[in-house]
Design an enzyme around this catalytic site. Structure first.
Site, PDB file in Angstrom:
ATOM      1  N   THR A  12      30.780  43.054  48.000  1.00 57.97           N
ATOM      2  CA  THR A  12      32.231  43.237  48.086  1.00 57.97           C
ATOM      3  C   THR A  12      32.881  42.514  46.914  1.00 57.97           C
ATOM      4  O   THR A  12      32.379  41.490  46.449  1.00 57.97           O
ATOM      5  CB  THR A  12      32.803  42.741  49.436  1.00 57.97           C
ATOM      6  OG1 THR A  12      32.754  41.315  49.484  1.00 57.97           O
ATOM      7  CG2 THR A  12      32.047  43.340  50.613  1.00 57.97           C
ATOM      8  N   GLY A  14      33.051  43.958  44.029  1.00 61.06           N
ATOM      9  CA  GLY A  14      32.026  44.261  43.022  1.00 61.06           C
ATOM     10  C   GLY A  14      32.558  44.917  41.767  1.00 61.06           C
ATOM     11  O   GLY A  14      31.786  45.342  40.916  1.00 61.06           O
ATOM     12  N   SER A  16      34.703  43.387  39.587  1.00 62.09           N
ATOM     13  CA  SER A  16      35.233  42.394  38.640  1.00 62.09           C
ATOM     14  C   SER A  16      34.445  41.092  38.741  1.00 62.09           C
ATOM     15  O   SER A  16      33.840  40.802  39.783  1.00 62.09           O
ATOM     16  CB  SER A  16      36.713  42.137  39.004  1.00 62.09           C
ATOM     17  OG  SER A  16      37.263  41.114  38.199  1.00 62.09           O
ATOM     18  N   GLY A  19      31.309  39.350  41.229  1.00 62.10           N
ATOM     19  CA  GLY A  19      30.760  40.481  41.979  1.00 62.10           C
ATOM     20  C   GLY A  19      30.211  41.556  41.056  1.00 62.10           C
ATOM     21  O   GLY A  19      29.133  42.114  41.296  1.00 62.10           O
ATOM     22  N   TYR A 150      43.795  28.131  49.479  1.00 60.97           N
ATOM     23  CA  TYR A 150      42.528  28.733  49.020  1.00 60.97           C
ATOM     24  C   TYR A 150      41.345  27.829  49.384  1.00 60.97           C
ATOM     25  O   TYR A 150      40.330  28.289  49.911  1.00 60.97           O
ATOM     26  CB  TYR A 150      42.596  28.933  47.508  1.00 60.97           C
ATOM     27  CG  TYR A 150      41.299  29.374  46.875  1.00 60.97           C
ATOM     28  CD1 TYR A 150      40.940  30.718  46.855  1.00 60.97           C
ATOM     29  CD2 TYR A 150      40.430  28.444  46.292  1.00 60.97           C
ATOM     30  CE1 TYR A 150      39.743  31.130  46.274  1.00 60.97           C
ATOM     31  CE2 TYR A 150      39.231  28.841  45.712  1.00 60.97           C
ATOM     32  CZ  TYR A 150      38.894  30.179  45.700  1.00 60.97           C
ATOM     33  OH  TYR A 150      37.707  30.576  45.129  1.00 60.97           O
TER      34      TYR A 150
END
Ligand SMILES: NC(=O)c1ccc[n+]([C@@H]2O[C@H](COP(=O)([O-])OP(=O)(O)OC[C@H]3O[C@@H](n4cnc5c(N)ncnc54)[C@H](OP(=O)(O)O)[C@@H]3O)[C@@H](O)[C@H]2O)c1
Length: 248
Positions: A12, A14, A16, A19, A150
């Site tokens: 997932t 994938g 950039s 990934g 985050y």
């Protein structure tokens, strides 16, 4: 023979950064790889870049219907999953006092809810020998200014793996966390205004024992290790790829 010859992998996020580099490496090692992300044009670009061996399925990991579509496509084409890299994630910078509800919801929805339901919905397609890799972060075990939301999502991801290693007892499926430190990706460069990204990376590099930020291929190499049978006695672990940042 590649280290993932004959394996079916889902990555997932994938299209950039980490990934994309991992999807590329997995294909090079013989896997058949499915990638997902929200932006179709970036998925198209990734497929073009990677070439044969990759299939893109557009979707948002925080939407359960999209995950259902993704795994239906995997089931229809390949019938099973050997390696699941739950890597999609995002964040934005805001210090306490300036955190807004929308970005809190988005960050937790993608990084925590998305990771959880990615794995839960993939599980029926996995069997003994399967490897689940969650993307954590050095921020999950440290304090980082203006990055608390985050960082809290990545601390949550860390615990999901500890607890799921127990939930998966007896299945032969392993789950580990891969925690990068500062890595040069579009995601990191996008944290600041255009033109300020090189300065951000330079300031991050200055805090790292190896004196530089990582590149996505270095993280992909460790993802390959966790995906392959070389890590067959590892579950519930966290592996850092951080130039030493969170280790000293
Ligand atoms: N780079 C670093 O320094 C660093 C350090 C520690 C941890 N990480 C983690 O590494 C992972 C990859 O980040 P990156 O640095 O490679 O950033 P990136 O280049 O921005 O890649 C993020 C990927 O996640 C996808 N994504 C984001 N939200 C999504 C959603 N709701 N549904 C599906 N896909 C989604 C993006 O595609 P779309 O935008 O098309 O959806 C993209 O493919 C993230 O989990 C990040 O938190 C990165």
């Amino acid at each position: 023979m590649g280290k993932l010859a004959g394996k079916i992998a889902v990555v997932t996020g994938g299209n950039s950064g980490i990934g994309l580099a991992t999807a590329k490496r997995f294909v090079a090692e013989g896997a058949e790889v499915f990638i997902t992300g929200r932006r179709q044009e970036e998925l198209d670009r990734a497929v073009e870049e990677i070439g044969a061996g990759v299939t893109a399925v557009q979707g948002d990991v925080s939407r359960l219907d999209d995950l259902g579509r993704l795994f239906s496509a995997v089931r229809a084409k390949s019938g099973r999953i050997d390696v699941l890299f739950a890597n999609a994630g995002l964040g934005n910078m805001a210090p306490l006092g300036a955190i807004d509800e929308a970005s809190f919801d988005l960050t937790f929805n993608v990084n925590v809810k998305g990771t959880l339901f990615t794995v839960q919905k993939a599980l029926p397609l996995m069997q003994a020998g399967g490897s689940v890799i969650l993307t954590g972060s050095t921020t999950g075990s440290r304090g980082t200014p203006a990055f608390s939301v985050y960082s809290a999502t990545k601390a949550a991801v860390r615990n999901l793996a500890r607890s799921w290693a127990l939930d998966l007892r007896g299945t032969g499926i392993r789950v580990n966390v891969l925690s990068p430190g500062a890595t040069d990706t579009p995601g990191v460069r996008g944290l600041v205004n255009a033109g300020e990204d090189d300065a951000l990376l330079a300031s991050l590099a200055a805090q790292i024992p190896l004196g530089r930020v990582g590149n996505p291929e270095e993280t992909a190499a460790v993802a390959l290790f966790l995906a392959s049978d070389e890590s067959s006695f590892m579950t519930g672990s966290e592996v850092f790829v951080d130039g030493g940042a969170a280790q000293v």
